[in-house]
Design a protein around this motif. Structure first.
Motif, short mmCIF file in Angstrom:
data_model
loop_
_atom_site.label_atom_id
_atom_site.label_comp_id
_atom_site.label_asym_id
_atom_site.label_seq_id
_atom_site.Cartn_x
_atom_site.Cartn_y
_atom_site.Cartn_z
N GLY A 9 40.43 -18.80 87.92
CA GLY A 9 40.84 -18.74 86.52
C GLY A 9 39.86 -18.02 85.60
O GLY A 9 40.25 -17.23 84.75
N LEU A 10 38.57 -18.31 85.79
CA LEU A 10 37.56 -17.72 84.91
C LEU A 10 37.54 -16.20 85.02
O LEU A 10 37.48 -15.48 84.02
CB LEU A 10 36.21 -18.35 85.25
CG LEU A 10 34.96 -17.90 84.55
CD1 LEU A 10 33.96 -19.06 84.52
CD2 LEU A 10 34.31 -16.72 85.26
N TYR A 22 39.70 -32.28 92.47
CA TYR A 22 40.23 -32.69 91.16
C TYR A 22 41.61 -32.08 90.88
O TYR A 22 42.37 -32.60 90.08
CB TYR A 22 39.24 -32.38 90.04
CG TYR A 22 39.25 -30.96 89.51
CD1 TYR A 22 40.23 -30.55 88.59
CD2 TYR A 22 38.29 -30.02 89.90
CE1 TYR A 22 40.24 -29.25 88.10
CE2 TYR A 22 38.30 -28.73 89.42
CZ TYR A 22 39.28 -28.35 88.52
OH TYR A 22 39.30 -27.07 88.04
N ASP A 73 33.86 -21.76 93.32
CA ASP A 73 34.65 -22.03 92.15
C ASP A 73 34.15 -23.36 91.60
O ASP A 73 34.27 -24.37 92.27
CB ASP A 73 36.12 -22.12 92.59
CG ASP A 73 37.03 -22.42 91.44
OD1 ASP A 73 37.40 -23.58 91.29
OD2 ASP A 73 37.37 -21.49 90.70
N HIS A 111 33.55 -23.13 80.25
CA HIS A 111 34.78 -23.22 81.02
C HIS A 111 34.90 -24.47 81.86
O HIS A 111 35.85 -24.60 82.64
CB HIS A 111 34.93 -22.02 81.97
CG HIS A 111 35.15 -20.72 81.28
ND1 HIS A 111 36.41 -20.24 80.96
CD2 HIS A 111 34.28 -19.80 80.82
CE1 HIS A 111 36.30 -19.06 80.37
NE2 HIS A 111 35.01 -18.77 80.27
N ASN A 146 43.08 -20.66 76.05
CA ASN A 146 43.32 -19.51 76.94
C ASN A 146 44.74 -18.96 76.80
O ASN A 146 45.62 -19.60 76.23
CB ASN A 146 43.15 -19.95 78.41
CG ASN A 146 41.70 -20.12 78.82
OD1 ASN A 146 41.39 -20.69 79.86
ND2 ASN A 146 40.79 -19.62 78.01
N GLU A 189 40.49 -30.45 84.37
CA GLU A 189 40.87 -29.04 84.32
C GLU A 189 40.66 -28.56 82.89
O GLU A 189 41.38 -28.96 81.98
CB GLU A 189 42.34 -28.87 84.72
CG GLU A 189 42.78 -27.43 84.94
CD GLU A 189 42.12 -26.82 86.17
OE1 GLU A 189 41.02 -26.22 86.01
OE2 GLU A 189 42.70 -26.93 87.26
N ALA A 190 39.69 -27.68 82.70
CA ALA A 190 39.36 -27.27 81.33
C ALA A 190 40.61 -26.75 80.60
O ALA A 190 40.91 -27.16 79.49
CB ALA A 190 38.27 -26.22 81.36
N SER A 191 41.32 -25.85 81.25
CA SER A 191 42.54 -25.32 80.64
C SER A 191 43.63 -25.14 81.68
O SER A 191 44.69 -25.73 81.62
CB SER A 191 42.26 -23.97 79.96
OG SER A 191 43.47 -23.29 79.69
N GLY A 192 43.32 -24.29 82.67
CA GLY A 192 44.35 -23.79 83.56
C GLY A 192 44.98 -22.58 82.88
O GLY A 192 45.03 -22.50 81.65
N THR A 193 45.39 -21.62 83.70
CA THR A 193 46.14 -20.47 83.17
C THR A 193 47.35 -20.21 84.05
O THR A 193 48.34 -19.65 83.59
CB THR A 193 45.26 -19.21 83.11
OG1 THR A 193 44.57 -19.09 84.36
CG2 THR A 193 44.26 -19.28 81.99
N VAL A 235 38.12 -23.93 76.06
CA VAL A 235 39.23 -23.05 76.40
C VAL A 235 40.61 -23.69 76.27
O VAL A 235 41.61 -23.09 76.63
CB VAL A 235 39.04 -22.43 77.80
CG1 VAL A 235 37.89 -21.42 77.77
CG2 VAL A 235 38.76 -23.51 78.85
C1 GL7 Z 1 37.67 -22.51 84.80
C2 GL7 Z 1 38.52 -23.76 84.63
O1 GL7 Z 1 38.40 -24.57 85.76
C3 GL7 Z 1 39.99 -23.49 84.32
O2 GL7 Z 1 40.62 -24.68 83.95
C4 GL7 Z 1 40.12 -22.48 83.19
O3 GL7 Z 1 41.46 -22.15 82.95
C5 GL7 Z 1 39.33 -21.22 83.55
C6 GL7 Z 1 39.37 -20.18 82.44
O4 GL7 Z 1 38.93 -20.71 81.24
O5 GL7 Z 1 37.95 -21.56 83.76
N1 GL7 Z 1 36.28 -22.90 84.76
C7 GL7 Z 1 35.62 -22.53 85.86
O6 GL7 Z 1 34.42 -22.70 86.09
N2 GL7 Z 1 36.48 -21.90 86.68
C8 GL7 Z 1 37.71 -21.84 86.11
O7 GL7 Z 1 38.68 -21.30 86.60
C9 GL7 Z 1 36.10 -21.32 87.97
#
Ligand code: GL7
Length: 829
Positions: free
Chosen positions: A130-131, A565, A283, A369, A476, A662-666, A447
Motif C-alpha cells: 500500500g505505501l 493483523y 511490509d 503510515h 488516502n 490497518e492505518a488506511s488500506g487502499t 492516512v
Molecule cells: C501502510 C498501511 O499498512 C496501509 O494501511 C496504508 O493504506 C498504506 C498507505 O498509507 O500504508 N503502512 C505501511 O507501512 N505499509 C502500508 O501499506 C507497508
C-alpha cells in the motif's frame, strides 16, 4: 519571474499523435533504437519500439513543462519515498498521453496485437504494498492536476520478489526487472553526487571563536540519476520521477586497482554498488540492517543535494527555501533527511543552527503510515555513529534543544522527557526515526481519520500535546485512471454512456449515477460488465493455477500482503466451515474465494498461513462432493498488473483487519470503486467508506478499535471462544489434526495451536460476527436487484476516495502549492 517568449517554443518539432504518425514512429524506433528489421522482430521488440515511440512524445512535453515551471516562479513539491509500486508503464503512459487508441490501431496495422504486446512488460515493482502504491498514485495525480511535483527514490535493480508455490509453500525468486534494459528511463550520467559513509567529523575552530564541522574520509560512492517521465492524464504536464542508482567512484578504482589485486578490486567495486541492488521485501516491519540505513541515507542525500542545486541554479537564495520547496517524507524511511539538510545548511552553506533549523521545519512534512511498533524504525546509536557520524552529532543537538524546550514547559517531568526523546535509552540506545521526523516537520499526517486520531491519542500523544496544530489528517485515495479507466474499460464505457466523462477528472461526479442505481436496464448492463470481468479473471486463474472456476457465482476476494493483523485466517476459517456444511449436505450458496498476496520472506507465520490456505484449497478444489459449489484459489505472485484483472471481477471485498491495525488500506477503495461490496471491520478507511456509501451498502462486523483494546485487557484465552460453537471448534480441530495435509502435520498443528492459545489478532473472537456478516452478504447476493443497487451505489459514492482529492488536501493543508497546468501549444502536439 517573467515568462520569456522563448518558453513556449517547442524544443522539437512536434510529433504527430495520429495513427499514421505513430505507426511511422514505431517502425522507425524498431530500426533505429531496437536495431531490428520489423520482419524479424519479436513481440518484446515491438514492446520496446512502441515504448520508444511513446517516450519521444512524453519527453517533448516534459521539456515544455520544465520550461514553464522554471519561468514561472512555482513552488515545487518533492516526494521522498523508498518505494514506488508503479506496475507496467506502457499502457499508463499511452493512456495519460492520450494516444492509446491510436497506438492500438497503429500496431494492428503493423500486424501486431496490442494486448499481447503490453503483456510482455515486467511490472516495475519497486515497492511492497500500500505505501509504495500510494506513492505511485500520488505522482500520477500530481501530474494530472498540474502540480509541480517530483518523486525521488531508489532504482532497485531487483524489485519485489516473484512468488511461486512449490507446491504449497511460498518460494521467492529474484525480480530482475531491468534484465533487458528499460525504455522508460533516461540515465543522467552528468547528475551524479558523491555520497559519503563512515569516516570522521573534524572540528575547525575559527578566529572569531566559532566552531565549524566537516565530515571527512570514510567511503564514497556515487548516486547517479535515472529519470522516469510521469505524464498527467488529459493534460500536457509531464513531471519527473528521479531514481538513484549507486556507482563506484573513480577514487575507488585507483585505490584498489593500483594495488594489483584486480579481481578483488572489481569485486569491491560491485560491492559498493550493491546499495541500490535490492528492495527489502518487508511490509510493516523494520529490519535494522546496516545496508538498509545506507540505502536510506544514499537516496536522501542525493535527493537533497539535487533539490538544493536546482534551487540555487534557478537563482533562489536559501531564505527562499520555504516559499519554493516542500518536501514530503513518505514514512520514516527518509527521516534522516532532517539531519542531512541541517548538515548541508550549516557545514556547506555556513548557516547558524537556529536559522538552519527554522528552514528545515518549514520545508519538511511527514506522513505516518502505521502504528505498529515493529514497523517503527529505530537505529542503534553505535551503528548511526559509525555510518553517519556527523548526523549522529546533529541528532544529539536537535534532541538537546528539543528536550530543553520540553523541560521548560513541563518542569520536573522526567518520564515525559524519556518518552519524547529522540534516543530510546531502553534496551541499548536507539535513535527513534519517527521522533526525528516529527520534530523536524511543520505538519504530521495520518492516512485515514481513525488512524490520525489514534496517532494523536497513542503513538504521538506527547507530541500532540506540545504541538496540536501540527497534526492533520489526509485520507488516502486511489487513481481512477489506473483503477477504473485502465482496469475496467467496460465499466468506464458504461459510465460514459450514462453520465459522461467528467468523473475521470473529478471523481465526485460519479454521484450523477445515483438516480439510476435501481434502473433494471442499467443493472443488467452492470451485470454483463461484471460477468465479462469475471471471465477475464477466470482465464488468468486458469493460466496461473490450472484451476477452472465458474463465473456465475459470487467472487469473494482478499488481496493484500499476508499479515496476521489482516487476518487471512479469518477468511480461511469461513472457507473451511463452508466446506463442512457442503459435505454435511447443506445447500450453501456457491462462491469462489480468491486470495492474493506475498509474505515477507522472513515472516514464518505468514508463510505458514499461505501454505495452509493452499493445502485447504487443494482438498476443497478436488473434492467431488463439493464440485463447483466452492472453489478456493490463491493466485500466485499478486502484483499491480494482476490486481487490475482481479479487482474489476470482485463482488465481495474482504477488509477484515483487527480494528486499530490497518492505518488506511487502499485496496478497499479500489474494490468498492469497481462495484464490490465490502465486508469489513471498523478499521482504517473502512470507516469513511461506510460513511460515504451508507450502512446498508456495506457489511460491517466485529469489534471496534476500543472494543479490541478492552477485549485485550480482559485477557481471555482464545480457546474460550470455542465453547458452545461446535462448527468453529470443528474447523479449528481439523486444522490442528492435519485434515488438509498429507505430509506436514507439524505446520497445521502449530497453526491450530496458535489460534487456540495465542490468537493475538482475535480471529476467534471476531469469527461469529464475521460469519454472520458473510451470511448477510450471501442473502443480499441472492437478490440480484438489491445487490446491484448496492454495488452501483458504492460506485456512485466513492468520489471522495480519489487520489486527486488526497493530493489537493496535501497541497492545501501541508504544502501550500498550487497547480500550474501547462498551456496547450497553438500548433498541437
Ligand atoms: C501502510 C498501511 O499498512 C496501509 O494501511 C496504508 O493504506 C498504506 C498507505 O498509507 O500504508 N503502512 C505501511 O507501512 N505499509 C502500508 O501499506 C507497508
Amino acid at each position: 519571474m517573467s515568462t520569456s517568449a522563448d518558453t513556449t517554443a517547442p524544443p522539437l518539432s512536434p510529433l504527430p499523435h495520429d495513427t499514421e504518425g505513430l505507426k511511422q514512429s514505431i517502425r522507425d524506433a524498431m530500426v533505429r533504437f531496437v536495431g531490428k528489421d520489423p520482419k524479424q522482430a519479436t513481440q518484446r521488440d515491438w514492446l520496446d519500439a512502441t515504448s520508444f515511440a511513446v517516450r519521444e512524445r512524453m519527453i517533448e512535453r516534459r521539456l515544455l513543462t520544465r520550461r514553464q515551471f522554471d519561468a514561472e516562479d512555482v513552488k515545487r513539491v518533492y516526494y521522498l519515498s523508498m518505494e514506488y509500486l508503479i506496475g507496467r508503464m506502457l499502457e499508463a503512459n499511452l493512456r495519460n498521453t492520450g494516444i492509446l487508441d491510436e497506438t492500438r490501431e497503429a500496431l494492428a496495422q503493423l500486424g501486431q496485437d496490442y494486448d499481447e504486446i503490453v503483456a510482455w512488460e515486467d511490472d516495475a515493482a519497486l515497492g511492497n504494498g500500500g505505501l509504495g502504491r500510494l506513492a505511485a498514485c500520488i505522482l500520477e495525480s500530481l501530474a494530472t492536476q498540474g502540480y509541480p511535483g517530483f518523486g525521488y527514490g531508489i532504482r532497485y535493480e531487483y524489485g519485489m520478489f516473484r512468488q511461486q508455490f512449490e507446491p504449497y509453500r511460498q518460494v521467492e525468486h529474484p525480480d530482475n526487472w531491468l534484465r533487458y534494459g528499460n525504455p522508460w528511463e533516461f540515465p543522467r550520467a552528468e547528475r551524479k553526487y558523491p555520497i559519503r559513509f563512515y569516516g570522521e567529523v573534524v572540528e575547525h575552530h575559527r578566529n572569531d571563536g566559532s566552531v565549524h564541522y566537516s565530515w571527512e574520509d570514510g567511503e564514497q560512492i556515487l548516486a547517479m540519476a535515472y529519470d522516469y517521465p510521469t505524464a498527467g492524464y488529459g493534460r500536457r504536464n509531464v513531471n519527473n520521477l528521479r531514481l538513484w542508482g549507486a556507482k563506484a567512484t573513480r577514487d575507488f578504482d585507483l585505490r584498489y586497482f593500483n594495488e594489483g589485486d584486480y579481481i578483488r578490486a572489481v569485486a569491491d567495486k560491485s560491492q559498493s554498488e550493491s546499495i541500490s541492488m535490492v528492495l527489502y521485501p518487508n511490509d510493516a516491519t523494520a529490519i535494522g540492517k546496516e545496508l538498509r540505513l545506507k540505502q536510506e541515507y544514499f537516496f536522501v542525500a542525493a535527493s537533497l543535494h539535487d533539490i538544493l542545486d536546482r534551487h540555487t541554479e534557478l537563482g533562489y537564495t536559501l531564505d527562499d527555501l520555504p516559499h519554493q520547496v516542500a518536501i514530503q517524507l513518505n514514512d520514516t524511511h527518509p527521516a534522516i533527511a532532517v539531519a542531512e539538510l541541517m548538515r548541508l545548511l550549516m557545514d556547506r552553506h555556513g548557516l547558524h543552527w537556529a536559522r538552519a533549523w527554522e528552514l528545515c521545519r518549514q520545508v519538511f512534512a511527514y506522513t505516518n503510515h502505521t502504528l505498529m511498533p515493529e514497523a517503527l524504525e529505530t537505529w542503534p546509536v553505535d551503528l548511526m555513529t559509525r555510518v553517519l557520524p556527523r548526523h549522529m552529532q546533529i541528532i544529539y543537538r536537535i534532541n538537546h534543544e528539543f528536550l530543553e524546550m520540553v523541560r521548560r514547559r513541563f518542569p520536573g517531568d522526567e518520564e515525559r522527557l524519556k518518552r519524547l526523546s529522540l534516543i530510546d535509552e531502553e534496551g541499548g540506545r536507539n535513535v527513534r526515526m519517527a521522533h526525528l521526523a516529527v520534530v523536524g516537520s511543520h505538519q504530521i499526517n495520518g492516512v485515514a481519520a481513525l488512524h490520525t486520531e489514534l496517532l494523536k491519542q497513542t503513538l504521538f500523544a506527547d507530541f500532540y500535546q506540545l504541538w496540536p496544530e501540527r497534526f492533520v489528517n489526509v485520507t488516502n485515495g486511489v487513481t481512477p485512471r489506473l483503477w477504473m479507466i485502465q482496469a475496467n474499460p467496460e465499466l468506464t464505457e458504461f459510465l460514459g454512456e450514462k453520465i459522461g466523462h467528467d468523473w475521470q477528472y473529478d471523481l465526485e461526479r460519479l454521484r450523477a449515477l445515483e438516480p439510476w442505481v435501481a434502473d433494471p436496464e442499467l443493472q443488467q448492463k452492470f451485470q454483463q460488465v461484471k460477468r465479462k470481468n469475471k471471465e477475464r479473471l477466470a482465464t488468468l486463474v486458469r493460466e496461473r493455477t490450472g484451476i477452472r472456476i465458474r463465473t456465475d457465482v459470487l467472487f469473494d476476494v482478499q488481496i493484500k500482503r499476508i499479515h496476521e493483523y489482516k487476518r487471512q485466517l479469518l477468511k480461511l476459517l469461513h472457507v473451511i466451515e463452508l466446506y463442512n456444511r457442503i459435505r454435511d449436505g447443506e445447500n450453501v450458496p456457491p462462491r469462489v474465494v480468491i486470495f492474493g498476496g506475498k509474505a515477507a520472506p522472513g515472516y514464518q507465520r505468514a508463510k505458514d498461513i499461505i501454505q495452509v490456505i493452499n493445502e485447504v484449497a487443494d482438498v476443497i478444489n478436488h473434492d467431488p462432493q463439493v464440485g463447483d459449489r466452492l472453489k478456493c484459489v490463491f493466485i500466485p505472485n499478486y502484483e499491480v498488473s494482476a490486481a487490475t484483472v482481479i479487482i474489476p471481477a470482485a463482488d465481495l471485498s474482504e477488509q477484515i483487519s483487527t480494528a486499530g491495525f490497518e492505518a488506511s488500506g487502499t485496496g478497499n477503495m479500489k474494490l468498492a470503486l469497481n462495484g464490490a461490496l465490502t465486508v469489513g471491520t471498523l478499521d482504517g478507511a473502512n470507516i469513511e467508506i461506510r460513511d460515504a456509501v451508507g450502512e446498508d451498502n456495506i457489511f460491517i462486523f466485529g469489534m471496534t478499535e476500543s472494543e479490541v483494546v478492552a477485549h485485550r485487557a480482559r485477557g481471555e484465552v482464545p480457546e474460550a471462544m470455542l465453547a458452545g460453537r461446535p462448527a468453529l471448534s470443528r474447523t479449528v480441530e481439523m486444522i490442528e489434526q492435519g485434515y488438509f495435509t498429507c505430509d506436514d502435520n507439524a505446520t497445521h498443528a502449530e497453526l491450530g495451536h496458535y489460534l487456540r492459545h495465542q490468537d493475538p489478532f482475535f480471529v476467534l473472537a471476531d469469527y461469529p460476527a464475521y460469519r454472520e456478516a458473510c451470511e448477510r452478504a450471501d442473502a443480499l447476493y441472492a437478490q440480484p436487484e438489491c445487490w446491484n443497487t448496492a454495488a452501483l451505489t458504492n460506485i456512485a459514492r466513492m468520489g471522495y476516495f480519489s487520489i486527486d482529492r488526497t493530493v489537493r488536501d496535501y497541497a492545501e493543508k501541508i504544502w501550500d502549492a498550487t497547480p500550474e497546468p501547462v498551456a496547450p501549444k497553438r500548433n498541437g502536439g
